[in-house]
Design a protein around this motif. Structure first.
Motif, PDB file in Angstrom:
ATOM      1  N   ASP A  39      -1.238  -5.350  -2.386  1.00  0.00           N
ATOM      2  CA  ASP A  39      -2.206  -5.002  -1.352  1.00  0.00           C
ATOM      3  C   ASP A  39      -3.465  -4.456  -2.026  1.00  0.00           C
ATOM      4  O   ASP A  39      -3.432  -3.997  -3.172  1.00  0.00           O
ATOM      5  N   ALA A  43       1.744   2.741  -3.388  1.00  0.00           N
ATOM      6  CA  ALA A  43       0.667   3.115  -4.310  1.00  0.00           C
ATOM      7  C   ALA A  43       0.900   4.478  -4.946  1.00  0.00           C
ATOM      8  O   ALA A  43       0.753   4.641  -6.164  1.00  0.00           O
ATOM      9  N   ASN A  47      -5.149  -1.716  -1.628  1.00  0.00           N
ATOM     10  CA  ASN A  47      -5.095  -0.311  -2.000  1.00  0.00           C
ATOM     11  C   ASN A  47      -4.481  -0.126  -3.390  1.00  0.00           C
ATOM     12  O   ASN A  47      -4.879   0.767  -4.128  1.00  0.00           O
ATOM     13  N   ASP A  62       0.807  -1.217   0.000  1.00  0.00           N
ATOM     14  CA  ASP A  62       0.000   0.000   0.000  1.00  0.00           C
ATOM     15  C   ASP A  62       0.842   1.271   0.000  1.00  0.00           C
ATOM     16  O   ASP A  62       0.505   2.236  -0.673  1.00  0.00           O
TER      17      ASP A  62
END
Length: 134
Positions: free
Chosen positions: A55, A26, A57, A23
């Protein structure tokens, strides 16, 4: 984030070389991808063959990136996802929204078809004959 970049005539292939995209990566991934919208070659293929897991996200961020590219008349295709990554998209009810292909070659084909489609739709050369015109 370590990535391999392969630039072609109509698109760029971006291949993350990390086994897991977490995450906290990202925003970095999004920034890398978004920079291509500012260049002359806007179409992007995100090749995930070296990534084993992501993940949740990241899945949402990829969907947002894809929409951003299409909003700017550019293609964004994800290729070579493994089953574990597909499961992350599926769990988030995002898989149906994702433009993905099993191989990079198929992603090339989609980019080229979308380029042709954009050229045809942007062209003002359409003439329609109706019964009233005769």
């Amino acid at each position: 984030m370590k990535v391999k970049i392969d630039t072609k005539e109509k698109f760029t292939v971006l291949t993350p070389e990390e086994p897991v995209i977490y995450d906290n990566m990202a925003d970095e991934l999004a920034a890398m991808c978004q920079q291509y919208l500012q260049g002359s070659i806007k179409n992007l293929i995100l090749k995930l063959n070296k990534v084993h897991d992501i993940d949740g996200n990241i899945a949402q961020k990829i969907i947002e990136l894809q929409q951003s590219f299409y909003d700017n008349s550019a293609s964004f295709i994800v290729s070579e996802m493994n089953g574990k990554i597909m499961d992350v998209f599926e769990k988030g009810d995002l898989l149906e929204m994702l433009n993905y292909t099993p191989t990079e070659s198929e992603a090339w084909d989609i980019v080229q078809m979308e380029e042709i489609e954009r050229e045809l739709l942007d062209s003002n050369d359409f003439e329609f004959n109706t019964e009233d015109d005769k």
